[in-house]
Design a protein around this motif. Structure first.
Motif, mmCIF file in Angstrom:
data_model
loop_
_atom_site.group_PDB
_atom_site.id
_atom_site.type_symbol
_atom_site.label_atom_id
_atom_site.label_comp_id
_atom_site.label_asym_id
_atom_site.label_seq_id
_atom_site.Cartn_x
_atom_site.Cartn_y
_atom_site.Cartn_z
ATOM 1 N N PHE A 156 0.852 -1.222 0.294
ATOM 2 C CA PHE A 156 0.050 0.028 -0.378
ATOM 3 C C PHE A 156 1.017 1.233 -0.193
ATOM 4 O O PHE A 156 2.562 0.940 0.351
ATOM 5 C CB PHE A 156 -0.778 0.323 0.701
ATOM 6 N N ASN A 157 0.860 2.652 -0.132
ATOM 7 C CA ASN A 157 1.304 3.239 -0.243
ATOM 8 C C ASN A 157 1.676 3.969 1.235
ATOM 9 O O ASN A 157 0.737 3.930 1.908
ATOM 10 C CB ASN A 157 0.208 4.751 -1.015
ATOM 11 N N ASN A 158 2.834 4.370 1.225
ATOM 12 C CA ASN A 158 3.654 4.715 2.543
ATOM 13 C C ASN A 158 3.909 3.647 3.033
ATOM 14 O O ASN A 158 3.996 3.997 4.267
ATOM 15 C CB ASN A 158 2.655 5.771 3.286
ATOM 16 N N MET A 159 3.657 2.813 3.021
ATOM 17 C CA MET A 159 4.431 1.323 3.490
ATOM 18 C C MET A 159 5.102 1.337 4.262
ATOM 19 O O MET A 159 5.720 0.876 4.885
ATOM 20 C CB MET A 159 3.446 0.099 3.095
ATOM 21 N N PRO A 169 -1.870 10.400 6.797
ATOM 22 C CA PRO A 169 -2.058 9.351 5.786
ATOM 23 C C PRO A 169 -1.459 7.465 6.587
ATOM 24 O O PRO A 169 -1.601 6.747 6.924
ATOM 25 C CB PRO A 169 -1.165 9.519 4.974
ATOM 26 N N ASP A 228 -3.053 4.324 8.198
ATOM 27 C CA ASP A 228 -2.338 3.993 8.048
ATOM 28 C C ASP A 228 -1.598 2.370 9.138
ATOM 29 O O ASP A 228 -1.968 1.417 9.383
ATOM 30 C CB ASP A 228 -0.972 3.428 7.312
ATOM 31 N N GLY A 267 -5.315 0.607 9.464
ATOM 32 C CA GLY A 267 -4.873 0.034 9.097
ATOM 33 C C GLY A 267 -4.921 -1.295 9.152
ATOM 34 O O GLY A 267 -4.649 -2.966 9.314
ATOM 35 N N LEU A 268 -3.511 -1.296 9.622
ATOM 36 C CA LEU A 268 -2.449 -2.575 9.918
ATOM 37 C C LEU A 268 -2.927 -2.774 11.655
ATOM 38 O O LEU A 268 -3.022 -4.751 11.677
ATOM 39 C CB LEU A 268 -1.106 -2.294 10.766
#
Length: 153
Positions: free
Chosen positions: A86-89, A129, A133, A136-137
């Motif tokens: 994902f973006n910024n992972m 973000p 994120d 999300g994690l």
């Protein structure tokens, strides 16, 4: 992995590789070697916001990584590609690796003042973000099926 802004010293790579080889020999399986900047050479605001974000991330994700913003890491390509993308992972490689069953090896590395390029991330485009994120994690970790619970016939 390593950023191209010359803040990280390529001379640290042999130490990362040695740590990787030693850990694989001890553990008998692949690991993620995570660089942590021993002494940062950034302005006070970047250091303060990073320190705060790292403490919150450690508390919530339990990855025990002091410096998740360090781009210096060593792992097998196939192990990296097995992580959710994902973006910024890049901020969460240590947590993603742990969630996917990889042991972490933390190695202090050197850090130099920036001599090339410009920072692409400021306060707001890291904060907003990053919060999304992180939740999300947390969600992903609660939903993950552990491989040890799968039986093969």
């Amino acid at each position: 992995t390593m950023d191209g802004d010359l803040q990280n010293d390529p001379a640290d790579i042999p130490g990362l590789y040695h740590a990787y080889q030693q850990a694989v020999a001890e553990k008998g399986r692949p690991v993620f070697v995570i660089g942590q900047r021993a002494q940062r050479h950034d302005d006070w605001l970047r250091c303060a916001t990073s320190k705060t974000a790292n403490r919150v991330r450690q508390y919530l994700l339990k990855d025990n990584t002091r410096d998740s913003g360090c781009a210096v890491r060593l792992c097998r390509r196939e192990d990296y590609l097995s992580l959710p993308f994902f973006n910024n992972m890049h901020r969460f490689i240590s947590a993603l690796a742990m969630q996917n069953g990889f042991p972490l090896v933390l190695v202090d590395i050197s850090h130099r003042p920036r001599v090339a390029g410009v920072a692409k991330y400021g306060f707001w485009n890291r904060l907003c973000p990053g919060i999304v994120d992180m939740f999300g994690l947390l969600w992903l970790n609660r939903r993950r099926r552990r491989l040890s619970s799968i039986t093969h016939y």
